[in-house]
Motif scaffolding. Structure first.
Motif, PDB file in Angstrom:
ATOM      1  N   ASP A   3       0.248  35.357  28.934  1.00 24.58           N
ATOM      2  CA  ASP A   3       1.460  35.536  30.276  1.00 24.58           C
ATOM      3  C   ASP A   3       0.976  36.322  31.683  1.00 24.58           C
ATOM      4  OD1 ASP A   3       3.272  36.444  32.706  1.00 24.58           O
ATOM      5  OD2 ASP A   3       5.310  37.143  30.850  1.00 24.58           O
ATOM      6  N   TYR A   4       0.224  36.663  31.876  1.00 24.22           N
ATOM      7  CA  TYR A   4      -1.143  37.198  32.265  1.00 24.22           C
ATOM      8  C   TYR A   4      -0.251  38.120  33.902  1.00 24.22           C
ATOM      9  CZ  TYR A   4      -5.106  34.921  30.656  1.00 24.22           C
ATOM     10  OH  TYR A   4      -6.672  34.576  29.619  1.00 24.22           O
ATOM     11  N   ASN A   5       0.571  37.254  33.895  1.00 24.75           N
ATOM     12  CA  ASN A   5       1.166  38.155  35.055  1.00 24.75           C
ATOM     13  C   ASN A   5       2.020  40.135  34.508  1.00 24.75           C
ATOM     14  OD1 ASN A   5       2.644  38.897  37.577  1.00 24.75           O
ATOM     15  ND2 ASN A   5       3.805  36.565  37.716  1.00 24.75           N
ATOM     16  N   ARG A   6       2.530  39.708  33.342  1.00 25.41           N
ATOM     17  CA  ARG A   6       2.782  40.855  32.340  1.00 25.41           C
ATOM     18  C   ARG A   6       1.827  41.598  32.402  1.00 25.41           C
ATOM     19  NH1 ARG A   6       7.292  40.193  27.394  1.00 25.41           N
ATOM     20  NH2 ARG A   6       7.309  42.353  27.484  1.00 25.41           N
ATOM     21  N   ILE A   7       1.110  41.443  31.519  1.00 28.10           N
ATOM     22  CA  ILE A   7      -0.207  42.164  30.890  1.00 28.10           C
ATOM     23  C   ILE A   7      -0.839  42.781  32.146  1.00 28.10           C
ATOM     24  CG2 ILE A   7      -2.464  41.993  30.573  1.00 28.10           C
ATOM     25  CD1 ILE A   7      -1.679  39.539  28.681  1.00 28.10           C
ATOM     26  N   TYR A   8      -0.975  42.302  33.633  1.00 27.42           N
ATOM     27  CA  TYR A   8      -1.960  42.848  34.784  1.00 27.42           C
ATOM     28  C   TYR A   8      -0.351  43.702  35.466  1.00 27.42           C
ATOM     29  CZ  TYR A   8      -5.834  40.011  34.925  1.00 27.42           C
ATOM     30  OH  TYR A   8      -7.326  40.046  34.087  1.00 27.42           O
ATOM     31  N   GLN A   9       0.128  43.366  35.510  1.00 18.62           N
ATOM     32  CA  GLN A   9       1.566  44.487  36.027  1.00 18.62           C
ATOM     33  C   GLN A   9       1.791  46.206  34.876  1.00 18.62           C
ATOM     34  OE1 GLN A   9       3.563  43.301  38.534  1.00 18.62           O
ATOM     35  NE2 GLN A   9       3.806  45.847  38.332  1.00 18.62           N
ATOM     36  N   ASP A  10       1.378  45.240  33.701  1.00 23.69           N
ATOM     37  CA  ASP A  10       1.737  46.579  32.253  1.00 23.69           C
ATOM     38  C   ASP A  10       0.315  47.566  32.882  1.00 23.69           C
ATOM     39  OD1 ASP A  10       4.214  46.170  31.394  1.00 23.69           O
ATOM     40  OD2 ASP A  10       3.253  45.423  29.219  1.00 23.69           O
ATOM     41  N   ILE A  11      -0.475  47.266  33.774  1.00 22.50           N
ATOM     42  CA  ILE A  11      -2.231  47.065  33.177  1.00 22.50           C
ATOM     43  C   ILE A  11      -1.727  48.447  34.245  1.00 22.50           C
ATOM     44  CG2 ILE A  11      -4.611  47.642  34.140  1.00 22.50           C
ATOM     45  CD1 ILE A  11      -4.729  45.083  32.020  1.00 22.50           C
ATOM     46  N   LEU A  12      -1.882  48.061  35.179  1.00 21.33           N
ATOM     47  CA  LEU A  12      -1.198  48.652  36.660  1.00 21.33           C
ATOM     48  C   LEU A  12      -0.327  49.431  36.314  1.00 21.33           C
ATOM     49  CD1 LEU A  12      -1.290  45.739  39.309  1.00 21.33           C
ATOM     50  CD2 LEU A  12      -2.511  47.566  39.264  1.00 21.33           C
TER      51      LEU A  12
END
Length: 111
Positions: free
Chosen positions: A11-20
């Motif tokens: 789930d890249y959307n969630r991964i990048y959201q967390d990183i941001l």
């Protein structure tokens, strides 16, 4: 170069959201349009990665490029980009940081 199965995507959307949220809150607005998509393509993921982390030194970038995988949808998007912009294999390979042989192989496999 591997072609990956779309069922095993993280789930890249969630991964990048967390990183941001945790490390780069100041870049959230810049990436908002990509993160609002229901499903991210691999080209979107590459774009997000460049926006968040920027460019790295060429040695690291070359190493990471060797380990990228593309699914059929992304390959077709790349080949469509070539057709729309009337690029030859070398120009397309340079734009997406691919090998000319990879582009030729994809064209042979799918067309």
């Amino acid at each position: 170069m591997r072609i990956i199965d779309t069922q095993t995507k993280p789930d890249y959307n969630r991964i990048y959201q967390d990183i941001l949220d945790r490390k780069y809150p100041h870049k959230k607005e810049e990436c908002r349009t990509l993160l609002e998509k229901k499903e991210l393509s691999l080209l979107d993921i590459i774009q997000l990665n460049d926006k968040i982390f920027g460019t790295k030194n060429t040695e690291t970038e070359a190493f990471n490029q060797q380990h990228r995988s593309y699914d059929r949808q992304t390959i077709f998007e790349i080949l469509d980009y070539q057709k729309k912009n009337k690029l030859n294999n070398s120009q397309l390979a340079h734009h997406f940081k691919l090998s000319r042989n990879t582009v030729a192989k994809w064209k042979k496999m799918f067309f």
